[in-house]
Write a protein that holds these residues in place. Structure first.
Motif, PDB file in Angstrom:
ATOM      1  N   THR A   2      -1.286  11.488 -53.664  1.00 10.54           N
ATOM      2  CA  THR A   2       0.019  12.141 -53.519  1.00 10.54           C
ATOM      3  C   THR A   2       0.580  11.774 -52.150  1.00 10.54           C
ATOM      4  O   THR A   2      -0.152  11.792 -51.163  1.00 10.54           O
ATOM      5  CB  THR A   2      -0.132  13.671 -53.586  1.00 10.54           C
ATOM      6  N   ILE A   3       1.841  11.463 -52.113  1.00  8.48           N
ATOM      7  CA  ILE A   3       2.474  11.205 -50.813  1.00  8.48           C
ATOM      8  C   ILE A   3       3.292  12.425 -50.419  1.00  8.48           C
ATOM      9  O   ILE A   3       4.093  12.929 -51.213  1.00  8.48           O
ATOM     10  CB  ILE A   3       3.389   9.974 -50.883  1.00  8.48           C
ATOM     11  N   LYS A   4       3.029  12.930 -49.218  1.00  8.17           N
ATOM     12  CA  LYS A   4       3.859  14.022 -48.677  1.00  8.17           C
ATOM     13  C   LYS A   4       4.655  13.427 -47.530  1.00  8.17           C
ATOM     14  O   LYS A   4       4.078  12.878 -46.587  1.00  8.17           O
ATOM     15  CB  LYS A   4       2.964  15.158 -48.190  1.00  8.17           C
ATOM     16  N   CYS A   5       5.955  13.510 -47.627  1.00 13.11           N
ATOM     17  CA  CYS A   5       6.754  12.904 -46.563  1.00 13.11           C
ATOM     18  C   CYS A   5       8.123  13.582 -46.490  1.00 13.11           C
ATOM     19  O   CYS A   5       8.443  14.451 -47.290  1.00 13.11           O
ATOM     20  CB  CYS A   5       6.923  11.408 -46.827  1.00 13.11           C
ATOM     21  N   ARG A   6       8.876  13.148 -45.516  1.00 10.23           N
ATOM     22  CA  ARG A   6      10.261  13.621 -45.383  1.00 10.23           C
ATOM     23  C   ARG A   6      11.209  12.581 -45.963  1.00 10.23           C
ATOM     24  O   ARG A   6      10.791  11.504 -46.365  1.00 10.23           O
ATOM     25  CB  ARG A   6      10.557  13.839 -43.911  1.00 10.23           C
ATOM     26  N   LEU A   7      12.501  12.918 -45.933  1.00  6.05           N
ATOM     27  CA  LEU A   7      13.488  11.988 -46.498  1.00  6.05           C
ATOM     28  C   LEU A   7      13.725  10.786 -45.607  1.00  6.05           C
ATOM     29  O   LEU A   7      14.294   9.785 -46.048  1.00  6.05           O
ATOM     30  CB  LEU A   7      14.815  12.728 -46.713  1.00  6.05           C
ATOM     31  N   GLY A   8      13.296  10.899 -44.364  1.00  8.37           N
ATOM     32  CA  GLY A   8      13.510   9.772 -43.464  1.00  8.37           C
ATOM     33  C   GLY A   8      13.044  10.126 -42.066  1.00  8.37           C
ATOM     34  O   GLY A   8      12.632  11.258 -41.810  1.00  8.37           O
ATOM     35  N   VAL A   9      13.089   9.136 -41.208  1.00  5.21           N
ATOM     36  CA  VAL A   9      12.707   9.336 -39.810  1.00  5.21           C
ATOM     37  C   VAL A   9      13.760   8.665 -38.942  1.00  5.21           C
ATOM     38  O   VAL A   9      14.063   7.468 -39.140  1.00  5.21           O
ATOM     39  CB  VAL A   9      11.339   8.691 -39.502  1.00  5.21           C
ATOM     40  N   ASP A  10      14.322   9.425 -38.021  1.00  2.80           N
ATOM     41  CA  ASP A  10      15.343   8.892 -37.111  1.00  2.80           C
ATOM     42  C   ASP A  10      16.408   8.106 -37.888  1.00  2.80           C
ATOM     43  O   ASP A  10      16.960   8.629 -38.841  1.00  2.80           O
ATOM     44  CB  ASP A  10      14.683   8.075 -35.995  1.00  2.80           C
ATOM     45  N   GLU A  11      16.608   6.846 -37.527  1.00  2.00           N
ATOM     46  CA  GLU A  11      17.701   6.107 -38.188  1.00  2.00           C
ATOM     47  C   GLU A  11      17.318   5.616 -39.599  1.00  2.00           C
ATOM     48  O   GLU A  11      18.172   5.169 -40.359  1.00  2.00           O
ATOM     49  CB  GLU A  11      18.174   4.934 -37.318  1.00  2.00           C
ATOM     50  N   PHE A  12      16.031   5.747 -39.947  1.00  2.21           N
ATOM     51  CA  PHE A  12      15.611   5.280 -41.280  1.00  2.21           C
ATOM     52  C   PHE A  12      15.792   6.413 -42.276  1.00  2.21           C
ATOM     53  O   PHE A  12      14.820   7.014 -42.759  1.00  2.21           O
ATOM     54  CB  PHE A  12      14.153   4.811 -41.246  1.00  2.21           C
TER      55      PHE A  12
END
Ligand SMILES: Cc1cc2nc3c(=O)[nH]c(=O)nc-3n(C[C@H](O)[C@H](O)[C@H](O)COP(=O)(O)O)c2cc1C
Length: 183
Positions: A2-12
């Motif tokens: 399972t990947i837990k992550c946010r929608l993006g980081v800084d400009e990405f």
């Protein structure tokens, strides 16, 4: 996996960037996602601020579910009422609760009752306290966690109710497991 992550980081933080990431992960065999519906701003914000300052963008997660219907998407971030849970479940496959569960653990019983059919296993609060104490006894000698950490969730059990503060201070003032049992 399972990947837990946010929608993006800084400009990405574009939908396009995240979609490319999802497609690549799918290719690698990952279908399960827990997406915290904010970006992280690594420059200038503390970890705590990063849980609150970047705005929640639920609709971006919903859009990803539309783009990748085969992916199992669990949404996370700022969900703290049964109504919000119900709304999210119309759009995505699951909901992950962080601070709501930590702060108001007894509310989780209501969700258990609402969403899981096996209500035979629903405990009363007294039964739950007994089980928790048995757990504390079992891990009495476990030095990996401080006592204050072990009783954290027990201490939050009456949050939002009139005697919550008394309960918290009673637990906080106990020096060890025997005190809690006696109390
Ligand atoms: C005390 C605390 C510790 C956390 N530690 C982690 C962690 O180790 N890994 C992680 O992916 N998220 C961690 N998070 C973030 C949560 O998993 C979650 O994404 C975040 O709290 C937003 O969800 P919420 O609004 O339901 O709390 C932590 C959150 C809190 C409050």
């Amino acid at each position: 996996m399972t990947i837990k992550c946010r929608l993006g980081v800084d400009e990405f933080d574009s939908d396009n960037y995240f979609s490319i990431f999802m497609a690549a992960m799918h290719e690698a065999g990952c279908l399960d996602w827990v997406i915290h519906a904010r970006i992280a701003l690594l420059e200038g914000l503390s970890t705590k601020e990063n849980r609150e300052v970047p705005p929640l963008q639920y609709s971006r997660v919903w859009k990803l579910k539309e783009l990748f219907p085969y992916a199992r998407i669990t949404i996370n971030g700022g969900i703290d009422t049964a109504e919000l849970v119900a709304t999210q479940l119309q759009k995505v496959d699951g909901v992950m609760l962080g601070r709501w569960a930590i702060t108001f653990p007894w509310d989780m019983r209501m969700l258990q009752e609402q969403y899981f059919s096996d209500n035979q296993s629903l405990l009363t609060r007294d039964e739950l306290i007994e089980k928790y104490l048995a757990f504390l006894h079992k891990h009495h000698d476990d030095r990996d966690f401080a006592f204050s950490y072990k009783i954290r969730h027990l201490s939050a059990l009456f949050s939002g109710e009139s005697h919550a503060r008394r309960w918290r201070s009673m637990i906080a003032n106990s020096q060890n497991i025997e005190d809690v049992v006696v109390a």
